[in-house]
Write a protein that holds these residues in place. Structure first.
Motif, PDB file in Angstrom:
ATOM      1  N   LEU A 111       8.038  -3.312   3.936  1.00 36.88           N
ATOM      2  CA  LEU A 111       7.366  -2.814   2.727  1.00 36.88           C
ATOM      3  C   LEU A 111       6.296  -3.806   2.253  1.00 36.88           C
ATOM      4  O   LEU A 111       5.198  -3.412   1.878  1.00 36.88           O
ATOM      5  N   ILE A 115       3.565  -1.953   5.435  1.00 34.85           N
ATOM      6  CA  ILE A 115       3.310  -0.600   4.932  1.00 34.85           C
ATOM      7  C   ILE A 115       1.979  -0.479   4.178  1.00 34.85           C
ATOM      8  O   ILE A 115       1.241   0.478   4.400  1.00 34.85           O
ATOM      9  N   SER A 119      -0.112   2.323   5.991  1.00 37.17           N
ATOM     10  CA  SER A 119      -0.063   3.603   5.272  1.00 37.17           C
ATOM     11  C   SER A 119      -1.462   4.015   4.847  1.00 37.17           C
ATOM     12  O   SER A 119      -1.830   5.186   4.922  1.00 37.17           O
ATOM     13  N   MET A 149       2.697   7.858   8.752  1.00 36.89           N
ATOM     14  CA  MET A 149       2.930   6.629   7.985  1.00 36.89           C
ATOM     15  C   MET A 149       4.273   6.007   8.379  1.00 36.89           C
ATOM     16  O   MET A 149       4.376   4.808   8.595  1.00 36.89           O
ATOM     17  N   SER A 150       5.297   6.851   8.467  1.00 35.23           N
ATOM     18  CA  SER A 150       6.639   6.343   8.790  1.00 35.23           C
ATOM     19  C   SER A 150       6.657   5.683  10.151  1.00 35.23           C
ATOM     20  O   SER A 150       7.123   4.563  10.303  1.00 35.23           O
ATOM     21  N   ALA A 153       5.034   2.312  10.427  1.00 35.73           N
ATOM     22  CA  ALA A 153       5.761   1.193   9.818  1.00 35.73           C
ATOM     23  C   ALA A 153       6.989   0.802  10.637  1.00 35.73           C
ATOM     24  O   ALA A 153       7.412  -0.347  10.636  1.00 35.73           O
ATOM     25  N   ASP A 234       7.179  -4.796  12.820  1.00 38.12           N
ATOM     26  CA  ASP A 234       7.661  -3.457  12.496  1.00 38.12           C
ATOM     27  C   ASP A 234       9.182  -3.486  12.407  1.00 38.12           C
ATOM     28  O   ASP A 234       9.822  -4.471  12.801  1.00 38.12           O
ATOM     29  N   VAL A 425       9.735   2.631  -0.266  1.00 38.58           N
ATOM     30  CA  VAL A 425       8.746   3.038   0.742  1.00 38.58           C
ATOM     31  C   VAL A 425       8.163   4.389   0.339  1.00 38.58           C
ATOM     32  O   VAL A 425       6.947   4.597   0.341  1.00 38.58           O
ATOM     33  N   GLU A 429       4.258   5.301  -0.534  1.00 39.77           N
ATOM     34  CA  GLU A 429       3.512   6.259   0.293  1.00 39.77           C
ATOM     35  C   GLU A 429       3.098   7.488  -0.516  1.00 39.77           C
ATOM     36  O   GLU A 429       2.002   8.025  -0.345  1.00 39.77           O
TER      37      GLU A 429
END
Ligand code: HEM
Length: 472
Positions: A111, A115, A119, A149-150, A153, A234, A425, A429
């Motif tokens: 995070l 991210i 993101s 996005m997921s 990350a 990651d 998260v 996002e």
């Protein structure tokens, strides 16, 4: 003192009630709400098999999910257990708690380090193809962006391309959706036949699981070969390497938890975001607020970390979408022991349904509950208010302006020691996606498009909400 027993709990009775539940199974949330409204905070659900009770009062929900959680096991997870037996959402007891601390550390690190940049990149990539006058399927748009996005990350870049190229996570969800028969109001004898009917889905699911696992094992091998994680790591690298999270995850946990994070990390969020955009499309004033706040997003990813704290309307729209359209709409638990609740004594094995859908739409906690009113989250501003049902602290600091509720009157992310690990998260996002979209686009709902919630494993809009895009 003589306790009341299950037979004293009010609720719909007889075969017609069973049949009604079966007939309206995709409206299950609506049916549960009707039961709660007609029979009160403690109501019997007429589904054959183990006794089932619906709890609608936040105090009772808190007890089952948090304060007395050790007295319960998860219920209705059979399929998840077949799909991801070592995934965090399927495991219980000490092993769950141990695994949780490592996952919490890994989530915190991605995070803060990964991210914000990835993101933003994925969001911009998702918005790039949009054109003035286009008709946009909000469900598909939200799904594509949140999935991108997921996975960015969670996986190293090479593995991400391989995985998302070869495996369609939607396939898992379709299988799960088709097999949520544990909620169907069918008699016990017929439940045996249900397994036969599900056989093609089950085989398909196991094939998919094998494919994903093979791919994940290959990624894990590559990560191990490459060595230490580095600051931009990651989730897969952090969990495999282990040096920053108190030790690596065991192999079987690794693959299943990467799958858990991928599924939990986008399916839930994209449903909520679809509803948030759809509802905002109906209110010009909200779109203006979102656009104004979005215009303050920076192209420097690090500068956006605190942005949501200065974007109360965006935050309120997300909260209100989570309230009215909680993608996780029920959390059932089965008692392991005899269990006393208020003046009732329930046998071991009783199933207690808590439902975000039911409690979030209760006018005692949220006046005019069926109206989308983000304003309700902004009234009575207070610098330190009680937020969601967090596991780590009873009181969660929120940006000024959030209204105070009983922590279990609003529990879209669950509660207690199973409280969602991805909430922060999602918050990040969600804000980024709404801000980036509305600062550039105005949405007009397409006439005669009337999506309504359908209660699969998660709650999904049907048909997909459609809007026309107008450039600001
Ligand atoms: C709108 C978005 C989301 C919603 C509504 C949501 C909801 C939930 C709920 C209700 C639970 C508790 C399940 C239970 O008690 O049985 C949960 C657990 C979990 N969620 Fe989420 N979630 C969201 C986003 C995410 C994201 C983005 C991630 C990861 C990237 C994530 C990962 C997890 C994990 C790993 C657990 C299991 C926690 C544990 O048992 O220790 N979720 N989520």
């Amino acid at each position: 003192m003589a306790f009341l027993r299950l037979q004293d709990v009010p609720g719909p009775m007889g075969w017609s009630a069973h049949y009604d539940l079966f007939r309206r199974r995709l409206d299950m949330g609506v049916v549960l709400r009707e039961i709660s409204q007609a029979h009160g905070d403690l109501a019997r659900i007429p589904i054959p098999g183990a006794p089932k009770v619906l709890l609608s009062h936040p105090d009772d929900i808190q007890e089952v999910l948090a304060t007395k959680a050790a007295m319960f096991r998860l219920f209705g997870q059979d399929l998840l257990r077949r799909l991801i037996p070592w995934g965090q959402i399927a495991i219980e007891g000490q092993v769950h708690d141990d695994n949780r601390s490592q996952l919490v550390l890994a989530m915190r690190k991605i995070l803060s380090r990964r991210i914000p940049r990835l993101s933003l990149e994925q969001c911009q990539r998702g918005l790039a193809p949009l054109r003035d006058g286009d008709m946009l399927d909000l469900y598909q748009f939200a799904r594509d962006v949140t999935l991108a996005m997921s996975s960015a990350a969670l996986f190293p870049q090479a593995a991400e391309r391989e995985l998302t190229g070869r495996v369609d996570p939607d396939a898992f969800l379709k299988i799960l959706s088709n097999t949520n028969a544990w909620l169907l109001g069918i008699p016990v004898v017929l439940q045996k036949m249900r397994h036969l009917a599900q056989l093609p889905h089950t085989l398909q699911m196991l094939r998919l699981r094998r494919r994903v696992h093979a791919q994940l094992r290959e990624s894990i091998r590559l990560v191990r070969q490459r060595g230490a994680s580095g600051p931009q790591a990651d989730a897969l690298t952090l969990l495999t390497d282990g040096s920053e999270i108190g030790g690596p995850l065991r192999d079987e946990f690794l693959a299943d938890n990467m799958m858990t994070l991928l599924l939990a990390g986008y399916e839930t969020g994209h449903n909520v975001l679809t509803w948030a955009m759809w509802e905002a499309a109906h209110r010009e004033d909200l779109q203006t607020h979102l656009a104004e706040e979005g215009s303050r997003l920076s192209d420097d990813p690090e500068a956006n970390n605190e942005w949501i704290n200065t974007a109360p309307w965006t935050d309120a729209v997300v909260q209100e979408a989570l309230r009215m359209y909680p993608s996780v709409w029920t959390l059932p638990r089965q008692s392991l022991f005899e269990y006393r609740l208020r003046d009732h004594l329930f046998d071991a094995g009783t199933i207690f349904y808590t439902s975000q859908w039911v409690t979030h739409r209760d006018p005692r906690w949220f006046p005019q509950p069926d109206r989308f009113q983000p304003e309700r989250w902004l009234e009575a501003a207070s610098p330190s208010v009680k937020g969601e049902a967090d596991s780590t602290s009873a009181v969660v600091e929120k940006p000024a302006g959030r209204v105070k509720h009983h922590p279990f009157a609003f529990f879209p992310f669950g509660g207690g020691k199973r409280f969602c690990l991805g909430k922060a998260v999602f918050d990040f996002e969600a804000g980024l996606l709404l801000g980036s979209l509305f600062r550039e686009w105005r949405l007009e709902p397409v006439q005669n498009c009337h999506p309504r919630p359908r209660f699969y494993v998660t709650m999904q809009p049907d048909p997909p909400p459609l809007v026309v895009l107008r450039r600001r």
